[in-house]
Design an enzyme around this catalytic site. Sequence first.
Site, PDB file in Angstrom:
ATOM      1  N   THR A   1       0.862  -1.109  -0.160  1.00 39.90           N
ATOM      2  CA  THR A   1       0.170  -0.012  -0.072  1.00 39.90           C
ATOM      3  C   THR A   1       1.000   1.219  -0.010  1.00 39.90           C
ATOM      4  OG1 THR A   1      -1.663  -1.053   1.130  1.00 39.90           O
ATOM      5  CG2 THR A   1      -1.772   1.330   1.416  1.00 39.90           C
ATOM      6  N   GLY A   2       0.409   2.289  -0.510  1.00 40.53           N
ATOM      7  CA  GLY A   2       0.940   3.710  -0.753  1.00 40.53           C
ATOM      8  C   GLY A   2       1.338   4.095  -2.124  1.00 40.53           C
TER       9      GLY A   2
ATOM     10  N   THR B   1       4.253   4.372  -3.899  1.00 35.43           N
ATOM     11  CA  THR B   1       5.279   3.793  -4.547  1.00 35.43           C
ATOM     12  C   THR B   1       4.236   2.275  -5.206  1.00 35.43           C
ATOM     13  OG1 THR B   1       6.831   4.434  -3.549  1.00 35.43           O
ATOM     14  CG2 THR B   1       7.286   2.620  -5.021  1.00 35.43           C
TER      15      THR B   1
ATOM     16  N   GLY C   1       6.130  -0.644  -0.219  1.00 30.22           N
ATOM     17  CA  GLY C   1       7.073   0.553  -0.227  1.00 30.22           C
ATOM     18  C   GLY C   1       7.366   0.733   1.479  1.00 30.22           C
TER      19      GLY C   1
ATOM     20  N   ASP D   1       8.352   3.884   4.677  1.00 27.99           N
ATOM     21  CA  ASP D   1       8.453   5.546   4.717  1.00 27.99           C
ATOM     22  C   ASP D   1      10.030   5.892   4.982  1.00 27.99           C
ATOM     23  OD1 ASP D   1       5.629   6.384   4.351  1.00 27.99           O
ATOM     24  OD2 ASP D   1       5.707   4.838   6.136  1.00 27.99           O
TER      25      ASP D   1
ATOM     26  N   LYS E   1       7.308   1.805   8.421  1.00 27.29           N
ATOM     27  CA  LYS E   1       6.055   1.774   7.446  1.00 27.29           C
ATOM     28  C   LYS E   1       4.804   2.291   8.328  1.00 27.29           C
ATOM     29  CE  LYS E   1       5.495  -1.528   4.836  1.00 27.29           C
ATOM     30  NZ  LYS E   1       4.930  -0.813   3.719  1.00 27.29           N
ATOM     31  N   GLY E   2       3.603   2.531   7.552  1.00 24.50           N
ATOM     32  CA  GLY E   2       2.405   3.083   8.156  1.00 24.50           C
ATOM     33  C   GLY E   2       2.018   4.583   7.851  1.00 24.50           C
TER      34      GLY E   2
ATOM     35  N   GLU F   1      -0.023  -4.748   6.357  1.00 20.92           N
ATOM     36  CA  GLU F   1       1.222  -4.802   5.584  1.00 20.92           C
ATOM     37  C   GLU F   1       2.287  -5.878   6.308  1.00 20.92           C
ATOM     38  OE1 GLU F   1       1.520  -0.638   3.399  1.00 20.92           O
ATOM     39  OE2 GLU F   1       2.152  -0.748   5.590  1.00 20.92           O
TER      40      GLU F   1
END
Length: 242
Positions: A32-33, A35, A89, A91, A101-102, A110
């Site tokens: 998710t995200g 990218t 992806g 962060d 992530k998140g 995820e």
Amino acid sequence: MTDLSPSDLAKDAAARAGVALVQDGMRLGLGTGSTAVFMVHRLAERIRAEGLRLRCAATSRATCDLAGQLGIQIEELDEIGWLDLTLDGADEIDPDLNLIKGGGGAHLREKIVAAASDRMVVIADPTKVVETLGAFHLPVEVIPFGVETTITHIRRLLDSLDLTHRPILPRQRDGRLFRTDEDNLILDLSLDVITDCSAISSGLHAIPGVVEHGLFLGMCDLALVGAPDGSVIEMTKPEVTA
């Protein structure tokens, strides 16, 4: 995809490199995200062009919806079982391939999907690569019940780790508290620098009310970092010396 910014060109390059790892018959986890959006588009192109037969699990409703619009059939993770590969992806990525992530609020799903995979490959642009995790807020998913008590426990944990007075920010969207796909809340911890990821990870997991946090420690096997010119750098885990 046309008229892409340099950042988007880098994300697309990483997404192409990630999708190039997909083989016919694979069971895939789709992240998710921003990218991951490029990744799902590139995957759909390969499926149409090559007739790939894949079984895919999504890490969020948003990814599930996008995949469906592009003709990728999504199944429940439990229907597929174990996955061969998850493409997602991040962060932040440190030199040991630990992640934060998140940012999109999907880190619970995820992490479940990544943990159910033989291999997790992260796709990212160069801005996500850091020396030390922590500049990006650390997301912590919590249940709504007793959230103020949960915040008190988190604050005490941070105090014990010499992270006193770090802001704990309930995530909002459109002027309202953000809700995850599981209808939980997210607290974003503004830590600046995380010097002991393991201590924060284990401490957060011990707090009643905390569902999951955005530290992915030892889960990523490979990071593909794209550049605007289309090149991609591979980051692998450092070799452990005796």
